[in-house]
Design an enzyme around this catalytic site. Sequence first.
Site, PDB file in Angstrom:
ATOM      1  N   CYS A 100       0.842  -1.195   0.000  1.00 42.54           N
ATOM      2  CA  CYS A 100       0.000   0.000   0.000  1.00 42.54           C
ATOM      3  C   CYS A 100       0.879   1.248   0.000  1.00 42.54           C
ATOM      4  CB  CYS A 100      -0.906  -0.006   1.237  1.00 42.54           C
ATOM      5  SG  CYS A 100      -2.071   1.379   1.274  1.00 42.54           S
ATOM      6  N   ASP A 108       0.423   3.755   1.730  1.00 46.34           N
ATOM      7  CA  ASP A 108       0.383   4.326   3.089  1.00 46.34           C
ATOM      8  C   ASP A 108       1.793   4.602   3.621  1.00 46.34           C
ATOM      9  OD1 ASP A 108       0.172   4.444   6.048  1.00 46.34           O
ATOM     10  OD2 ASP A 108      -1.923   3.916   5.680  1.00 46.34           O
ATOM     11  N   ARG A 162       2.955   4.711   6.430  1.00 47.00           N
ATOM     12  CA  ARG A 162       3.371   3.965   7.628  1.00 47.00           C
ATOM     13  C   ARG A 162       3.900   2.575   7.295  1.00 47.00           C
ATOM     14  NH1 ARG A 162      -2.408   4.533  10.353  1.00 47.00           N
ATOM     15  NH2 ARG A 162      -2.866   3.927   8.209  1.00 47.00           N
ATOM     16  N   HIS A 197      -2.089  -4.032   5.025  1.00 42.13           N
ATOM     17  CA  HIS A 197      -1.833  -3.589   6.403  1.00 42.13           C
ATOM     18  C   HIS A 197      -3.150  -3.298   7.097  1.00 42.13           C
ATOM     19  CE1 HIS A 197      -2.569   0.823   5.933  1.00 42.13           C
ATOM     20  NE2 HIS A 197      -2.378   0.511   4.665  1.00 42.13           N
ATOM     21  N   CYS A 254      -5.982  -0.162   6.995  1.00 40.29           N
ATOM     22  CA  CYS A 254      -5.802   0.448   5.670  1.00 40.29           C
ATOM     23  C   CYS A 254      -7.005   1.343   5.338  1.00 40.29           C
ATOM     24  CB  CYS A 254      -5.663  -0.654   4.623  1.00 40.29           C
ATOM     25  SG  CYS A 254      -5.399  -0.031   2.950  1.00 40.29           S
TER      26      CYS A 254
HETATM   27 ZN   LIG Z   1      -3.437   1.144   3.010  1.00 42.53          ZN
END
Ligand SMILES: [Zn+2]
Length: 217
Positions: free
Chosen positions: A42, A44, A46, A98, A101
């Site tokens: 992803c 993302d 993090r 994750h 998400c």
């Molecule tokens: Zn995500």
Amino acid sequence: MPDIQDLFAHNRAWAAEMERTRPGFFGSLVQQQKPKFMWIGCSDSRVPANQITGLEPGEVFVHRNVANLVVHSDLNALSTIQFAVDMLKVEHIMVVGHYGCGGVMAALNDTRVGLADNWIRHIQDVRDRHKPLLEQVPADKRGDLLVDLNVIEQVVNVCVSTVMTDAWAEGQRVTVHGWAFGVHDGLLQDLGMSVSSTESIDRLYRAALDKVVAARR
Ligand SMILES: [Zn+2]
């Protein structure tokens, strides 16, 4: 949080530290890229592939998008997989979701976010396909379960691509894995779907579905 002008300072300090502790590191990188691993994750912020796996520059080939999707007609993802398999000869492809998400949660809850709704629709297809499984677990576990189910479906999408079908038909040794990352504890979970041949997709898919649902009951 750093300001944008800090990024070049950080970069110069990092490059200097790498060269100090590993003389010749960048010189060897220039020579070749020969990673064993491909990461499909992803976007993302993090979930940074290198940091959470301890891999260095040159060790992992990365494709990221919202909610780690591999859509059958996405030339971006497919071209990246093709380059990784055919040219780099990676040995492992990890599809990594994750927990928490944003894309998966928007899909689960029918939250409208804009243009991305059309992308997230692919996760809603996963949700709708597995509605009976999602209903077997408590409501507060459905988000995590949908993260797992989405990873499992994207592993299948990698496995049935022409790239993987042809590579396996030619006897190439490459395994596609499904993992999930816990933003809350920093730990990776293996969802138990590691596929090394076209023939084993169906059996491993069913076993992985059973495993992730059992874990959330
Ligand atoms: Zn995500």
